[in-house]
Design a protein around this motif. Structure first.
Motif, PDB file in Angstrom:
ATOM      1  N   TRP A  32      20.892  65.828  38.352  1.00  0.00           N
ATOM      2  CA  TRP A  32      20.142  66.515  37.461  1.00  0.00           C
ATOM      3  C   TRP A  32      19.420  65.561  36.293  1.00  0.00           C
ATOM      4  CZ3 TRP A  32      19.463  70.758  39.832  1.00  0.00           C
ATOM      5  CH2 TRP A  32      20.474  71.246  40.554  1.00  0.00           C
ATOM      6  N   GLY A  33      19.499  64.279  36.457  1.00  0.00           N
ATOM      7  CA  GLY A  33      18.609  63.447  35.435  1.00  0.00           C
ATOM      8  C   GLY A  33      19.461  62.673  34.641  1.00  0.00           C
ATOM      9  N   GLY A  34      20.898  63.045  34.695  1.00  0.00           N
ATOM     10  CA  GLY A  34      21.670  62.334  33.635  1.00  0.00           C
ATOM     11  C   GLY A  34      22.445  61.065  33.993  1.00  0.00           C
ATOM     12  N   HIS A  35      23.481  60.708  33.069  1.00  0.00           N
ATOM     13  CA  HIS A  35      24.205  59.474  33.402  1.00  0.00           C
ATOM     14  C   HIS A  35      25.498  59.761  34.271  1.00  0.00           C
ATOM     15  CE1 HIS A  35      21.554  56.806  31.350  1.00  0.00           C
ATOM     16  NE2 HIS A  35      21.694  57.529  30.290  1.00  0.00           N
ATOM     17  N   GLY A  36      25.926  61.054  34.307  1.00  0.00           N
ATOM     18  CA  GLY A  36      27.021  61.266  35.185  1.00  0.00           C
ATOM     19  C   GLY A  36      28.220  60.981  34.482  1.00  0.00           C
ATOM     20  N   LEU A  37      28.406  60.735  33.266  1.00  0.00           N
ATOM     21  CA  LEU A  37      29.839  60.359  32.729  1.00  0.00           C
ATOM     22  C   LEU A  37      30.883  61.061  32.808  1.00  0.00           C
ATOM     23  CD1 LEU A  37      28.960  58.267  29.428  1.00  0.00           C
ATOM     24  CD2 LEU A  37      29.016  57.449  31.632  1.00  0.00           C
ATOM     25  N   ASP A  38      32.175  60.748  33.377  1.00  0.00           N
ATOM     26  CA  ASP A  38      33.458  61.773  33.077  1.00  0.00           C
ATOM     27  C   ASP A  38      33.649  62.078  31.592  1.00  0.00           C
ATOM     28  OD1 ASP A  38      34.634  59.384  32.631  1.00  0.00           O
ATOM     29  OD2 ASP A  38      35.863  59.087  34.078  1.00  0.00           O
ATOM     30  N   LEU A  39      34.740  62.722  31.547  1.00  0.00           N
ATOM     31  CA  LEU A  39      34.944  62.789  30.108  1.00  0.00           C
ATOM     32  C   LEU A  39      35.718  61.647  29.374  1.00  0.00           C
ATOM     33  CD1 LEU A  39      37.028  66.565  30.715  1.00  0.00           C
ATOM     34  CD2 LEU A  39      34.924  66.050  29.154  1.00  0.00           C
ATOM     35  N   ARG A  40      36.189  60.837  29.975  1.00  0.00           N
ATOM     36  CA  ARG A  40      36.741  59.825  29.479  1.00  0.00           C
ATOM     37  C   ARG A  40      35.329  58.958  28.931  1.00  0.00           C
ATOM     38  NH1 ARG A  40      40.316  57.751  34.392  1.00  0.00           N
ATOM     39  NH2 ARG A  40      38.886  59.208  34.965  1.00  0.00           N
ATOM     40  N   PRO A  90      16.490  73.118  34.507  1.00  0.00           N
ATOM     41  CA  PRO A  90      15.715  72.899  33.133  1.00  0.00           C
ATOM     42  C   PRO A  90      16.727  72.638  31.721  1.00  0.00           C
ATOM     43  CG  PRO A  90      15.627  75.067  34.218  1.00  0.00           C
ATOM     44  CD  PRO A  90      16.524  74.368  34.995  1.00  0.00           C
ATOM     45  N   LEU A  91      17.739  73.154  31.997  1.00  0.00           N
ATOM     46  CA  LEU A  91      18.677  73.037  30.734  1.00  0.00           C
ATOM     47  C   LEU A  91      18.928  71.668  30.594  1.00  0.00           C
ATOM     48  CD1 LEU A  91      20.275  74.683  28.650  1.00  0.00           C
ATOM     49  CD2 LEU A  91      22.395  74.892  30.246  1.00  0.00           C
ATOM     50  N   ALA A  92      19.364  71.109  31.801  1.00  0.00           N
ATOM     51  CA  ALA A  92      19.659  69.543  31.580  1.00  0.00           C
ATOM     52  C   ALA A  92      18.505  68.727  31.136  1.00  0.00           C
ATOM     53  CB  ALA A  92      20.335  69.218  33.204  1.00  0.00           C
ATOM     54  N   ALA A  93      17.413  69.153  31.603  1.00  0.00           N
ATOM     55  CA  ALA A  93      16.174  68.227  31.200  1.00  0.00           C
ATOM     56  C   ALA A  93      15.683  68.729  29.741  1.00  0.00           C
ATOM     57  CB  ALA A  93      15.154  68.719  32.200  1.00  0.00           C
ATOM     58  N   GLY A 126      15.925  81.930  20.008  1.00  0.00           N
ATOM     59  CA  GLY A 126      15.245  81.277  20.778  1.00  0.00           C
ATOM     60  C   GLY A 126      15.811  80.642  22.166  1.00  0.00           C
ATOM     61  N   ALA A 127      16.916  80.933  22.722  1.00  0.00           N
ATOM     62  CA  ALA A 127      17.456  80.480  23.931  1.00  0.00           C
ATOM     63  C   ALA A 127      16.752  81.284  24.974  1.00  0.00           C
ATOM     64  CB  ALA A 127      18.853  81.014  23.789  1.00  0.00           C
ATOM     65  N   ASP A 128      16.546  80.699  26.087  1.00  0.00           N
ATOM     66  CA  ASP A 128      15.997  80.803  27.257  1.00  0.00           C
ATOM     67  C   ASP A 128      16.787  81.913  28.130  1.00  0.00           C
ATOM     68  OD1 ASP A 128      13.008  79.385  27.431  1.00  0.00           O
ATOM     69  OD2 ASP A 128      14.785  78.119  26.705  1.00  0.00           O
ATOM     70  N   PHE A 129      18.166  81.643  27.861  1.00  0.00           N
ATOM     71  CA  PHE A 129      18.879  82.674  28.887  1.00  0.00           C
ATOM     72  C   PHE A 129      20.399  82.653  28.025  1.00  0.00           C
ATOM     73  CE2 PHE A 129      19.689  78.570  30.708  1.00  0.00           C
ATOM     74  CZ  PHE A 129      21.059  78.490  31.035  1.00  0.00           C
ATOM     75  N   ALA A 130      21.068  83.536  28.610  1.00  0.00           N
ATOM     76  CA  ALA A 130      22.088  83.740  27.785  1.00  0.00           C
ATOM     77  C   ALA A 130      23.500  83.833  29.136  1.00  0.00           C
ATOM     78  CB  ALA A 130      22.606  84.870  26.910  1.00  0.00           C
ATOM     79  N   ILE A 131      24.816  83.097  28.863  1.00  0.00           N
ATOM     80  CA  ILE A 131      25.748  83.403  29.849  1.00  0.00           C
ATOM     81  C   ILE A 131      26.750  84.478  29.255  1.00  0.00           C
ATOM     82  CG2 ILE A 131      27.834  82.648  30.802  1.00  0.00           C
ATOM     83  CD1 ILE A 131      26.309  79.833  31.068  1.00  0.00           C
TER      84      ILE A 131
END
Length: 405
Positions: free
Chosen positions: A66-74, A121-124, A172-177
Motif C-alpha cells: 500500500w506504499g508504506g515502509h511496513g514497520l511492525d509495532l516495535r 486511498p487512506l494509506a496514500a 471533512g472525512a471521506d468515510f466513517a467506520i
C-alpha cells in the motif's frame, strides 16, 4: 523468545530521517500555524505529507503493497516517537489518529474489495477517515457494551440509526467506520457490527464540531447523527455481530501508538526544560544547578525512559500475539498518559512565566496531553481491567468462599 531491545538499522535510519524532517520542516510549519490544527487548511496537510514523501518517511506503518515502509509495532515505536516531537509530525507522516488505527483495522479485517476502495486511498493520504463508536450518555463510552446505535436489515443492506459524539476527524472525512448494534440491547457484551459509511451518505450528518481543550488533531472532534442511513451488504466490515471482537484488532495497537506519539511530545517538553535549566541564571547559579530543579529534571528523565521501556515491551507482546498483550496495553496506556502529563507539567514549572506563554510549545502541550488520560479509555477504566486480570488466577469460586465463611 527473548525480548530484543536493539533497533533495526533500517528503523534507526528512518527514525533519524524523521527527526530531521520534523526539525527542519514540520516545526517551522507548526510555529506558523500556532500549533492548532483543528481548523488547519487542507493545504497544510497536503504540503506536509508531500514533504514527508520527498524525505522518504511517509507512512512508516503501512505495508509495502500500500506504499508504506511496513514497520511492525516495535519499529513504529521508534519512528512514531520521532514524529510525535511536533503535534504536526504524525499528520505529516500520515500516522496520526484516527487514520493510522483505521488503516491497521482495514488491513486486518476488510475484504480485498473494501481495501481497494478505502484502504488504498487512506494509506496514500488521499482520504481521511473516522471511527464512530463513542455516544453521548447513556450510550457507549468507556463501556462499549452500552452501545445504542442500531443497524437493522433492509432490502439490499442495512439501516443505521444512532447518535455519536467525540468522533475524531469526522469533519471533512471521506468515510466513517461505524459501530452499531445488530443484535441484543445496551449492556449486552456482543451483538455489534462495524459498517463502512461514505461521508456523502445522506443518512450521515455532522451536527457540530465540539470545542475541546486539545487542538492538535486535524479536524477536531465532532458530534454525528445517523438517521435512516442505508448502506449495502458490502459495507459490513468484518462479520455481523462480531464488531466488538474485530474492533480489538484496532483498539489495542491504537492505544499504544498514541503512547508512542505522546512520548515524542514529552521529549520535546523535556528538551525545552533542559535548555532553560542550562541557560537561565537565578539565585546566583544556573537553574540546572539548583537541587529542586535537578529533581524535577531527573524525575522526567525517569518517566521518559520508563515509558519507552513499557511501550517497547508492549509492542513486542502485540507483535508476537502474546496472551499478555491486552494487559500490557492497558498498563502502558495508564502509565504513559500520566507520565507524559507529569513531564510536561514539570517543564512548565521549570520555565516559569515563559512556560505558560506562547513563546514555547509548553502551554500548547499542556492542553494537548491532558485529554490523553481520557481518550482511548480513561485511566480508571484501564486500572479496573488491569486489576481484574491480575486477580483472576487467584480468584476462588464463590461457593468455596461461602463454605469458608
Amino acid at each position: 523468545m527473548p525480548i530484543q531491545f536493539e533497533v533495526d538499522p533500517f528503523v534507526a535510519r528512518l527514525a533519524e530521517a524523521t527527526a530531521e524532517f520534523v526539525r527542519e520542516v514540520v516545526i517551522p510549519a507548526e510555529r506558523e500555524s500556532g500549533g492548532s490544527v483543528h481548523d488547519a487548511p487542507q493545504a497544510l496537510r497536503e504540503a506536509l505529507q508531500k514533504g514527508a514523501r520527498e524525505a522518504g518517511v511517509f507512512a512508516p506503518h503501512v505495508p509495502g503493497r500500500w506504499g508504506g515502509h511496513g514497520l511492525d509495532l516495535r519499529g513504529q515505536a521508534v519512528v512514531f516517537e520521532a514524529a510525535g516531537y511536533s503535534v504536526l509530525g504524525p499528520l505529516a507522516l500520515n500516522c496520526a489518529a484516527p487514520d493510522e488505527g483505521n488503516m491497521h483495522l482495514l488491513e486486518k479485517v476488510a475484504s480485498e474489495e473494501q481495501q481497494a476502495r478505502y484502504l488504498r486511498p487512506l494509506a496514500a493520504g488521499e482520504y481521511r477517515s473516522c471511527f464512530a463508536m463513542t455516544e453521548p450518555a447513556p450510550g457507549a463510552g468507556a463501556d462499549p457494551r452500552a452501545l445504542r446505535t442500531t443497524a437493522v436489515r433492509v432490502p439490499g443492506g442495512w439501516r443505521i440509526d444512532g447518535h455519536k459524539w467525540f468522533i475524531s476527524g469526522a469533519s471533512g472525512a471521506d468515510f466513517a467506520i461505524v459501530m452499531a448494534r445488530t443484535e441484543g440491547g445496551p449492556g449486552d457484551p456482543g451483538g455489534a457490527t462495524m459498517f463502512l459509511v461514505d461521508a456523502d451518505n445522506p443518512g450521515m450528518r455532522i451536527v457540530r464540531d465540539i470545542e475541546t481543550l486539545d487542538e492538535g488533531l486535524f479536524a477536531g472532534h465532532s458530534e454525528v447523527v445517523f438517521e435512516e442511513c442505508v448502506v449495502g451488504e458490502d459495507r459490513v466490515l468484518g462479520q455481523v455481530n462480531r464488531g466488538f471482537e474485530n474492533a480489538q484488532v484496532r483498539l489495542g495497537p491504537a492505544r499504544l501508538t498514541h503512547c508512542m506519539r505522546w512520548l515524542g511530545a514529552a521529549r520535546r517538553a523535556q528538551d525545552v526544560a533542559l535548555e532553560r535549566a542550562g541557560t537561565r541564571e537565578a539565585f546566583g547559579s544556573l537553574l540546572g544547578d539548583l537541587g529542586m530543579v535537578q529533581q524535577m529534571l531527573a524525575d522526567s528523565e525517569i518517566d521518559i525512559e520508563a515509558s519507552r521501556a513499557l511501550i517497547w515491551r508492549t509492542a513486542w507482546e502485540l507483535d508476537n500475539g502474546s496472551a499478555a498483550a491486552a494487559q500490557f496495553s492497558s498498563v502502558s496506556k495508564v502509565f504513559v498518559a500520566e507520565a507524559v502529563g507529569r513531564v510536561v507539567d514539570r517543564a512548565v514549572q521549570i520555565c516559569g512565566a515563559l512556560g505558560i506563554s506562547a513563546d514555547t510549545p509548553l502551554s500548547r502541550l499542556v492542553r494537548e496531553v491532558r485529554p490523553f488520560r481520557i481518550y482511548d479509555g480513561p485511566s480508571e477504566t484501564h486500572r479496573f481491567a488491569i486489576a481484574r486480570r491480575a486477580v483472576k488466577p487467584y480468584r476462588r469460586p464463590r461457593s468455596a468462599e461461602v463454605a469458608d465463611s
